[in-house]
Design a protein around this motif. Structure first.
Motif, PDB file in Angstrom:
ATOM      1  N   UNK A 127       0.870  -1.179   0.000  1.00 23.66           N
ATOM      2  CA  UNK A 127       0.000   0.000   0.000  1.00 23.66           C
ATOM      3  C   UNK A 127       0.902   1.224   0.000  1.00 23.66           C
ATOM      4  N   UNK A 128       0.767   2.044  -1.047  1.00 21.59           N
ATOM      5  CA  UNK A 128       1.631   3.212  -1.143  1.00 21.59           C
ATOM      6  C   UNK A 128       0.796   4.481  -1.113  1.00 21.59           C
ATOM      7  N   UNK A 129       1.175   5.406  -0.246  1.00 21.43           N
ATOM      8  CA  UNK A 129       0.524   6.707  -0.231  1.00 21.43           C
ATOM      9  C   UNK A 129       1.615   7.766  -0.116  1.00 21.43           C
ATOM     10  N   UNK A 130       1.806   8.532  -1.189  1.00 18.47           N
ATOM     11  CA  UNK A 130       2.900   9.504  -1.261  1.00 18.47           C
ATOM     12  C   UNK A 130       4.216   8.890  -0.772  1.00 18.47           C
ATOM     13  N   UNK A 131       4.786   9.454   0.290  1.00 21.20           N
ATOM     14  CA  UNK A 131       6.099   8.959   0.744  1.00 21.20           C
ATOM     15  C   UNK A 131       6.003   7.740   1.672  1.00 21.20           C
ATOM     16  N   UNK A 132       4.759   7.332   1.975  1.00 22.15           N
ATOM     17  CA  UNK A 132       4.590   6.214   2.906  1.00 22.15           C
ATOM     18  C   UNK A 132       4.336   4.923   2.147  1.00 22.15           C
ATOM     19  N   UNK A 133       5.053   3.884   2.493  1.00 21.06           N
ATOM     20  CA  UNK A 133       4.696   2.616   1.868  1.00 21.06           C
ATOM     21  C   UNK A 133       4.640   1.493   2.895  1.00 21.06           C
ATOM     22  N   UNK A 134       3.579   0.671   2.756  1.00 20.14           N
ATOM     23  CA  UNK A 134       3.297  -0.359   3.743  1.00 20.14           C
ATOM     24  C   UNK A 134       3.293  -1.725   3.067  1.00 20.14           C
ATOM     25  N   UNK A 135       4.147  -2.594   3.549  1.00 21.71           N
ATOM     26  CA  UNK A 135       4.221  -3.956   3.032  1.00 21.71           C
ATOM     27  C   UNK A 135       3.295  -4.840   3.877  1.00 21.71           C
ATOM     28  N   UNK A 157      -3.389   1.298  12.868  1.00 22.86           N
ATOM     29  CA  UNK A 157      -3.965   2.636  12.828  1.00 22.86           C
ATOM     30  C   UNK A 157      -3.588   3.339  11.521  1.00 22.86           C
ATOM     31  N   UNK A 158      -2.312   3.249  11.144  1.00 22.67           N
ATOM     32  CA  UNK A 158      -1.840   3.888   9.914  1.00 22.67           C
ATOM     33  C   UNK A 158      -2.555   3.305   8.694  1.00 22.67           C
ATOM     34  N   UNK A 159      -2.675   1.977   8.671  1.00 22.32           N
ATOM     35  CA  UNK A 159      -3.344   1.313   7.556  1.00 22.32           C
ATOM     36  C   UNK A 159      -4.819   1.745   7.471  1.00 22.32           C
ATOM     37  N   UNK A 160      -5.442   1.829   8.620  1.00 18.22           N
ATOM     38  CA  UNK A 160      -6.855   2.230   8.678  1.00 18.22           C
ATOM     39  C   UNK A 160      -7.024   3.682   8.212  1.00 18.22           C
ATOM     40  N   UNK A 161      -6.113   4.545   8.637  1.00 15.09           N
ATOM     41  CA  UNK A 161      -6.183   5.946   8.207  1.00 15.09           C
ATOM     42  C   UNK A 161      -5.989   6.072   6.698  1.00 15.09           C
ATOM     43  N   UNK A 162      -5.014   5.338   6.167  1.00 12.33           N
ATOM     44  CA  UNK A 162      -4.753   5.455   4.726  1.00 12.33           C
ATOM     45  C   UNK A 162      -5.927   4.876   3.927  1.00 12.33           C
ATOM     46  N   UNK A 163      -6.510   3.780   4.423  1.00 13.04           N
ATOM     47  CA  UNK A 163      -7.675   3.203   3.738  1.00 13.04           C
ATOM     48  C   UNK A 163      -8.865   4.169   3.772  1.00 13.04           C
ATOM     49  N   UNK A 164      -8.900   5.044   4.770  1.00 18.33           N
ATOM     50  CA  UNK A 164     -10.018   5.984   4.917  1.00 18.33           C
ATOM     51  C   UNK A 164      -9.558   7.429   4.777  1.00 18.33           C
ATOM     52  N   UNK A 165      -8.517   7.622   3.986  1.00 15.01           N
ATOM     53  CA  UNK A 165      -7.938   8.963   3.907  1.00 15.01           C
ATOM     54  C   UNK A 165      -8.969   9.996   3.440  1.00 15.01           C
ATOM     55  N   UNK A 166      -8.867  11.184   4.025  1.00 20.69           N
ATOM     56  CA  UNK A 166      -9.785  12.259   3.653  1.00 20.69           C
ATOM     57  C   UNK A 166     -11.117  12.214   4.381  1.00 20.69           C
ATOM     58  N   UNK A 209       5.215  13.860   5.788  1.00 20.46           N
ATOM     59  CA  UNK A 209       4.369  15.048   5.930  1.00 20.46           C
ATOM     60  C   UNK A 209       3.416  14.850   7.099  1.00 20.46           C
ATOM     61  N   UNK A 210       2.862  15.962   7.553  1.00 21.18           N
ATOM     62  CA  UNK A 210       1.971  15.892   8.709  1.00 21.18           C
ATOM     63  C   UNK A 210       0.524  15.727   8.232  1.00 21.18           C
ATOM     64  N   UNK A 211       0.068  14.480   8.196  1.00 24.83           N
ATOM     65  CA  UNK A 211      -1.257  14.211   7.635  1.00 24.83           C
ATOM     66  C   UNK A 211      -2.361  14.153   8.684  1.00 24.83           C
ATOM     67  N   UNK A 212      -1.980  13.871   9.925  1.00 24.40           N
ATOM     68  CA  UNK A 212      -2.996  13.606  10.938  1.00 24.40           C
ATOM     69  C   UNK A 212      -3.563  14.880  11.551  1.00 24.40           C
ATOM     70  N   UNK A 222      -7.116  11.820   8.264  1.00 26.02           N
ATOM     71  CA  UNK A 222      -5.835  11.696   7.598  1.00 26.02           C
ATOM     72  C   UNK A 222      -5.951  12.500   6.316  1.00 26.02           C
ATOM     73  N   UNK A 223      -5.329  13.657   6.330  1.00 21.58           N
ATOM     74  CA  UNK A 223      -5.491  14.617   5.244  1.00 21.58           C
ATOM     75  C   UNK A 223      -4.870  14.122   3.946  1.00 21.58           C
ATOM     76  N   UNK A 224      -5.666  14.037   2.913  1.00 20.49           N
ATOM     77  CA  UNK A 224      -5.147  13.467   1.660  1.00 20.49           C
ATOM     78  C   UNK A 224      -4.784  14.538   0.639  1.00 20.49           C
ATOM     79  N   UNK A 225      -5.033  15.797   0.961  1.00 20.21           N
ATOM     80  CA  UNK A 225      -4.756  16.850  -0.044  1.00 20.21           C
ATOM     81  C   UNK A 225      -3.263  17.182  -0.114  1.00 20.21           C
TER      82      UNK A 225
END
Ligand code: CA
Length: 225
Positions: A127-135, A157-166, A209-212, A222-225
């Protein structure tokens, strides 16, 4: 990942629960259709393991319900009925996979991971979101190619936030996802703040970046903009 196991054979239900708990997931379970419907009306899950032959009805009712309510839970049918008609019916009304009993827990796990990968839209388990990548296989996280060490809850928590970003996520929804349905008996979710704070600090320390964002009185986004 948060799973709901709907299975009336107590031994099997317990084995699946123990196995997936040890793998670092949150598991809820029930043994009949009525309790399953109650849980689905109140809580959310990533994946449902669904037995078809239940004491008070058949599991297809769960699929009908999820479809009618436009819910996004993935469903894997686990059934002793090895009939082609049942498989086709299940897959047609929204099941993601069908596993015939008896099965090995390792195979069930592989199916769950595969369904989750399809859901998150990637085939490599990354799962990749900008500079974050989760294996997803190794439960490993890198930020700007630097690996960071997260606790199990921080990772989930991180995975859940990225799955529900924005989306704004309430403290209750976050707590239920990470600690299980019973947590909603608590009337104070302030403890979550500590987890958020630590996750945020670890991401920032790796120059992420500061997404939370804290949404006052509600929860987090989790700010996706
Ligand atoms: Ca059964």
């Amino acid at each position: 990942m948060k799973l709901l196991i709907i299975e009336d054979e107590q031994g099997l239900r317990q084995n699946i629960t123990t196995y997936f708990n040890e793998e670092g997931n949150v598991c809820e379970s029930c043994g009949d259709l009525a309790s399953a419907m109650d849980k689905l009306a109140m809580y959310e899950y990533d994946c449902i393991l669904l037995d078809i032959g239940l004491p008070d009805g058949d599991g297809f009712a769960v699929l009908d319900y999820l479809k009618a309510e436009k819910k996004s839970e993935s469903v894997i049918i686990i059934s002793a009925r090895n009939s082609l008609d049942d498989k086709i019916r299940g897959l047609n009304i929204g099941a993601d996979d069908y596993l015939t009993k008896p099965f090995h827990l390792a195979e069930l796990k592989a199916r769950v991971v595969a369904v989750f990968r399809r859901k998150t839209g990637n085939s490599k388990g990354l799962v990749v979101f900008n500079e974050i990548s989760i294996d997803l296989h190794g439960r490993a996280v890198t930020v700007n190619d630097t690996s960071i060490v997260l606790t199990r809850k921080e990772y989930d928590m991180l995975l859940y936030f990225i799955a529900n970003k924005g989306k704004v996520i309430s403290k209750t929804a976050l707590a239920e996802h990470l600690w299980g349905d019973e947590i909603d008996m608590h009337n104070n979710f302030d403890f979550i703040y500590t987890y958020i704070k630590n996750l945020r600090r670890k991401l920032l320390e790796a120059n992420g970046r500061d997404y939370l964002v804290s949404i006052y009185g509600i929860g987090y986004k989790f700010n996706a903009e």
